[in-house]
Design a protein around this motif. Sequence first.
Motif, PDB file in Angstrom:
ATOM      1  N   ASP A 196       0.837  -1.190   0.036  1.00 21.88           N
ATOM      2  CA  ASP A 196       0.026  -0.049   0.042  1.00 21.88           C
ATOM      3  C   ASP A 196       0.970   1.274  -0.029  1.00 21.88           C
ATOM      4  O   ASP A 196       0.189   2.446  -0.095  1.00 21.88           O
ATOM      5  CB  ASP A 196      -0.741  -0.025   1.253  1.00 21.88           C
ATOM      6  N   ILE A 197       2.182   1.229   0.155  1.00 22.83           N
ATOM      7  CA  ILE A 197       2.973   2.492  -0.018  1.00 22.83           C
ATOM      8  C   ILE A 197       2.965   2.992  -1.512  1.00 22.83           C
ATOM      9  O   ILE A 197       2.685   2.678  -2.515  1.00 22.83           O
ATOM     10  CB  ILE A 197       4.398   1.833   0.410  1.00 22.83           C
ATOM     11  N   TYR A 198       2.798   4.453  -1.180  1.00 24.02           N
ATOM     12  CA  TYR A 198       2.670   5.342  -2.495  1.00 24.02           C
ATOM     13  C   TYR A 198       4.016   6.068  -2.673  1.00 24.02           C
ATOM     14  O   TYR A 198       4.957   6.165  -1.760  1.00 24.02           O
ATOM     15  CB  TYR A 198       1.719   6.290  -2.166  1.00 24.02           C
ATOM     16  N   GLU A 199       4.129   6.258  -4.112  1.00 23.50           N
ATOM     17  CA  GLU A 199       5.425   7.098  -4.470  1.00 23.50           C
ATOM     18  C   GLU A 199       5.405   8.337  -3.370  1.00 23.50           C
ATOM     19  O   GLU A 199       6.663   8.787  -3.358  1.00 23.50           O
ATOM     20  CB  GLU A 199       5.184   7.291  -5.825  1.00 23.50           C
ATOM     21  N   SER A 200       4.515   9.211  -3.352  1.00 26.57           N
ATOM     22  CA  SER A 200       4.587  10.405  -2.600  1.00 26.57           C
ATOM     23  C   SER A 200       5.058   9.970  -1.078  1.00 26.57           C
ATOM     24  O   SER A 200       5.806  11.045  -0.792  1.00 26.57           O
ATOM     25  CB  SER A 200       3.251  11.148  -2.485  1.00 26.57           C
ATOM     26  N   GLU A 201       4.840   9.034  -0.588  1.00 25.11           N
ATOM     27  CA  GLU A 201       5.332   8.732   0.836  1.00 25.11           C
ATOM     28  C   GLU A 201       6.919   8.357   0.694  1.00 25.11           C
ATOM     29  O   GLU A 201       7.516   9.004   1.602  1.00 25.11           O
ATOM     30  CB  GLU A 201       4.405   7.335   1.469  1.00 25.11           C
ATOM     31  N   LEU A 202       7.204   7.602  -0.289  1.00 21.40           N
ATOM     32  CA  LEU A 202       8.479   7.366  -0.522  1.00 21.40           C
ATOM     33  C   LEU A 202       9.362   8.658  -0.412  1.00 21.40           C
ATOM     34  O   LEU A 202      10.263   8.869   0.017  1.00 21.40           O
ATOM     35  CB  LEU A 202       8.835   6.265  -1.373  1.00 21.40           C
ATOM     36  N   GLU A 203       9.027   9.406  -1.386  1.00 19.46           N
ATOM     37  CA  GLU A 203       9.642  10.668  -1.673  1.00 19.46           C
ATOM     38  C   GLU A 203       9.583  11.685  -0.490  1.00 19.46           C
ATOM     39  O   GLU A 203      10.638  12.255  -0.195  1.00 19.46           O
ATOM     40  CB  GLU A 203       8.548  11.348  -2.703  1.00 19.46           C
ATOM     41  N   ASN A 204       8.453  11.832   0.273  1.00 22.79           N
ATOM     42  CA  ASN A 204       8.433  12.555   1.616  1.00 22.79           C
ATOM     43  C   ASN A 204       9.518  11.989   2.678  1.00 22.79           C
ATOM     44  O   ASN A 204      10.335  12.663   3.285  1.00 22.79           O
ATOM     45  CB  ASN A 204       7.132  12.410   2.291  1.00 22.79           C
ATOM     46  N   ALA A 205       9.642  10.487   2.587  1.00 22.93           N
ATOM     47  CA  ALA A 205      10.466   9.999   3.581  1.00 22.93           C
ATOM     48  C   ALA A 205      11.997  10.182   3.306  1.00 22.93           C
ATOM     49  O   ALA A 205      12.770  10.672   4.057  1.00 22.93           O
ATOM     50  CB  ALA A 205      10.295   8.393   3.524  1.00 22.93           C
ATOM     51  N   ILE A 206      11.954  10.262   1.868  1.00 20.94           N
ATOM     52  CA  ILE A 206      13.526  10.660   1.492  1.00 20.94           C
ATOM     53  C   ILE A 206      13.966  12.001   1.840  1.00 20.94           C
ATOM     54  O   ILE A 206      15.015  12.207   2.284  1.00 20.94           O
ATOM     55  CB  ILE A 206      13.687  10.172   0.021  1.00 20.94           C
ATOM     56  N   ILE A 207      13.095  12.718   1.484  1.00 25.25           N
ATOM     57  CA  ILE A 207      13.164  14.298   1.885  1.00 25.25           C
ATOM     58  C   ILE A 207      13.411  14.542   3.214  1.00 25.25           C
ATOM     59  O   ILE A 207      14.377  15.210   3.433  1.00 25.25           O
ATOM     60  CB  ILE A 207      12.066  15.231   1.315  1.00 25.25           C
ATOM     61  N   ASP A 208      12.763  13.795   3.975  1.00 21.62           N
ATOM     62  CA  ASP A 208      12.711  14.099   5.721  1.00 21.62           C
ATOM     63  C   ASP A 208      14.204  13.386   6.120  1.00 21.62           C
ATOM     64  O   ASP A 208      14.641  13.884   7.369  1.00 21.62           O
ATOM     65  CB  ASP A 208      11.648  13.154   6.073  1.00 21.62           C
ATOM     66  N   ASN A 209      14.707  12.285   5.399  1.00 20.77           N
ATOM     67  CA  ASN A 209      15.888  11.826   5.887  1.00 20.77           C
ATOM     68  C   ASN A 209      17.224  12.276   4.700  1.00 20.77           C
ATOM     69  O   ASN A 209      17.918  11.082   4.590  1.00 20.77           O
ATOM     70  CB  ASN A 209      15.788  10.339   6.129  1.00 20.77           C
ATOM     71  N   LEU A 210      16.996  13.447   4.283  1.00 17.10           N
ATOM     72  CA  LEU A 210      17.763  13.472   3.056  1.00 17.10           C
ATOM     73  C   LEU A 210      19.220  13.441   3.261  1.00 17.10           C
ATOM     74  O   LEU A 210      20.009  12.884   2.562  1.00 17.10           O
ATOM     75  CB  LEU A 210      17.742  15.146   2.459  1.00 17.10           C
ATOM     76  N   GLN A 211      19.994  13.810   4.291  1.00 15.79           N
ATOM     77  CA  GLN A 211      21.189  13.531   4.650  1.00 15.79           C
ATOM     78  C   GLN A 211      21.562  12.133   4.656  1.00 15.79           C
ATOM     79  O   GLN A 211      22.775  11.803   4.156  1.00 15.79           O
ATOM     80  CB  GLN A 211      21.617  14.231   6.014  1.00 15.79           C
ATOM     81  N   LYS A 212      20.673  11.396   5.361  1.00 16.14           N
ATOM     82  CA  LYS A 212      21.224   9.860   5.340  1.00 16.14           C
ATOM     83  C   LYS A 212      21.157   9.336   3.866  1.00 16.14           C
ATOM     84  O   LYS A 212      21.683   8.404   3.525  1.00 16.14           O
ATOM     85  CB  LYS A 212      20.100   9.161   6.074  1.00 16.14           C
ATOM     86  N   PHE A 213      20.119   9.870   3.054  1.00 13.14           N
ATOM     87  CA  PHE A 213      19.798   9.076   1.665  1.00 13.14           C
ATOM     88  C   PHE A 213      21.085   9.562   1.091  1.00 13.14           C
ATOM     89  O   PHE A 213      21.568   8.789   0.174  1.00 13.14           O
ATOM     90  CB  PHE A 213      18.524   9.789   1.304  1.00 13.14           C
ATOM     91  N   LEU A 214      21.546  10.932   1.219  1.00  9.30           N
ATOM     92  CA  LEU A 214      22.701  11.405   0.270  1.00  9.30           C
ATOM     93  C   LEU A 214      24.096  10.302   0.759  1.00  9.30           C
ATOM     94  O   LEU A 214      24.601  10.206  -0.194  1.00  9.30           O
ATOM     95  CB  LEU A 214      22.957  12.817   0.648  1.00  9.30           C
ATOM     96  N   MET A 215      23.910   9.962   1.879  1.00 11.05           N
ATOM     97  CA  MET A 215      25.189   9.198   2.381  1.00 11.05           C
ATOM     98  C   MET A 215      25.016   7.636   1.818  1.00 11.05           C
ATOM     99  O   MET A 215      26.001   7.130   1.395  1.00 11.05           O
ATOM    100  CB  MET A 215      25.328   9.089   3.732  1.00 11.05           C
ATOM    101  N   GLU A 216      23.796   7.382   1.721  1.00 10.29           N
ATOM    102  CA  GLU A 216      23.580   5.914   1.123  1.00 10.29           C
ATOM    103  C   GLU A 216      23.749   6.041  -0.416  1.00 10.29           C
ATOM    104  O   GLU A 216      24.404   4.934  -0.928  1.00 10.29           O
ATOM    105  CB  GLU A 216      22.153   5.749   1.498  1.00 10.29           C
ATOM    106  N   LEU A 217      23.655   7.159  -1.153  1.00  4.46           N
ATOM    107  CA  LEU A 217      23.723   7.157  -2.499  1.00  4.46           C
ATOM    108  C   LEU A 217      25.222   7.157  -2.755  1.00  4.46           C
ATOM    109  O   LEU A 217      25.683   6.518  -3.968  1.00  4.46           O
ATOM    110  CB  LEU A 217      23.374   8.476  -3.019  1.00  4.46           C
ATOM    111  N   GLY A 218      26.201   7.673  -1.975  1.00  7.51           N
ATOM    112  CA  GLY A 218      27.306   7.626  -2.207  1.00  7.51           C
ATOM    113  C   GLY A 218      28.178   8.927  -2.211  1.00  7.51           C
ATOM    114  O   GLY A 218      27.647  10.086  -1.593  1.00  7.51           O
ATOM    115  N   LYS A 219      29.366   9.037  -2.800  1.00  8.13           N
ATOM    116  CA  LYS A 219      30.302  10.162  -2.963  1.00  8.13           C
ATOM    117  C   LYS A 219      29.681  11.214  -4.001  1.00  8.13           C
ATOM    118  O   LYS A 219      29.286  10.912  -5.198  1.00  8.13           O
ATOM    119  CB  LYS A 219      31.725   9.926  -2.962  1.00  8.13           C
TER     120      LYS A 219
END
Length: 356
Positions: A196-219
Motif C-alpha cells: 500500500d505504500i505510495y510514491e509520494s510517501e517514499l519521496e517524502n520519507a527521502i526528503i525527511d531523511n535527506l542527509q542519510k539518503f545522500l550518504m547512502e547514494l555515495g560520494k
Amino acid sequence: MNSHDNNSQLTSFLDGAKSIVEQGQNVAMSSVNQAILLTYWHLGKHIVEEEQNGKHRAAYGSELIKILASSLTAEYGSSYNEKNLRHFRQFYLSFKDLEIWNARVPNLGWTHIRLILKVDSEKARHWYLKEAASQMWSTRTLERNINSQYYERLLSTQSTELADSTDVTIPQKVDHREFVKNPVVAEFLGLRPSPDIYESELENAIIDNLQKFLMELGKGYAFVDRQQRIHTDENDYYIDLVFYNYILKCFVLIDLKTDKISFQDVGQMEMYLRLYDQLKRQPDDNPSIGIVLCAETDSDVARFSTLAENPQLYAAKYKLYMPTTEELTREIERQKELFRLEHDNTKRQLKRNNNG
C-alpha cells in the motif's frame, strides 16, 4: 561606538578564540590517534615476528600473547589485555605496509580499525580504510556501511573490479557505476515493506531523511530539487528527485517506483534524460544519469529494454529494511546476474552494429 557594536565585536573575538582552540584540539586528537595506531601496529608486528622465531616458539609460543598481556596490563592497564593483543596482531597482518595505511588514517581511531578488521576481503578492507578516511565517516557510519555491504553493492554493478578511488580525479577513468549502489538500503526512512505504500510517501520519507539518503547514494551527491518541472511547448513533466554529482559533473535524475520496474518506466526515464539534457544541462556538464529506483527489478527489462544499451540509464532496487547478511548477499548476486544480462545484451548489440 555603541554597546551593540561592542557586543558584536566581543562575540566575534570569542568565536575566533574558540575556533583556534577547537582546531588545536582536532590536531592534537588526530596526532594522538595516529600515535596510538602506530603503537598498536608495532606491537602486532613485534608479536608476529616473535611467533615466527623458531627457537623461542618451542619454549612458549602458545603462551606468548598471554604472557605479554599479563606483563603489559600490570604496567600499562587493560588496553593491553589478551584480546586486544590478538587484535593488534591481526592489525599488523592485515595492513603490513606501514606507509600505505598510515598515510590514510589521520582522522581514524582504533574503533574504525577494529570495525574494518572484521571484513574478510583484503581488497574490501583497504577500500573501507581509504573511504572512511577520505569521506570522514564516523564509526557509526562505517559500521552501517560494512553491515550493508557498501563495497559489495558497488561491485555488483560493475563488470570489472572497483577502480581505485584516486581514479575519480581523472575524468576519463570515472565509471558511473561506482556511484550507483544496488540495492539501495534505506531502512532509515522508517517505512515498512507494504503493497500500500505510495510514491509520494517514499519521496517524502527521502526528503525527511535527506542527509542519510545522500550518504547512502555515495560520494559527490548534492540535492537539487524534488518534483522538478520540465516544460515543453506541449506538456509539463515532473521528475521525482534531482541531484548533482560534483565528481561526475552531471545531474542525476531519480524516478521512484513502489512496484516492479516495467518497460514503460525505462522508456519514461529515457525521455526525461533527453528532455533534461536539451533543456536544463549546461555546456560544461556531462550527460545526465537516470536511475529508476524501484521495489523490484526484472530480468526481461534488463535484457530487452534500452537499459541494456544506454550507459546513462540504470535500474536500482531499494530495500526498506536492513536485511540479514545472507539476504543481502543473495540480493547482490541476483543484481550481478541482472547486470550481466544487460552487459551481454549490449555486447551483442554492438557486434550486430559492427557487422552491419
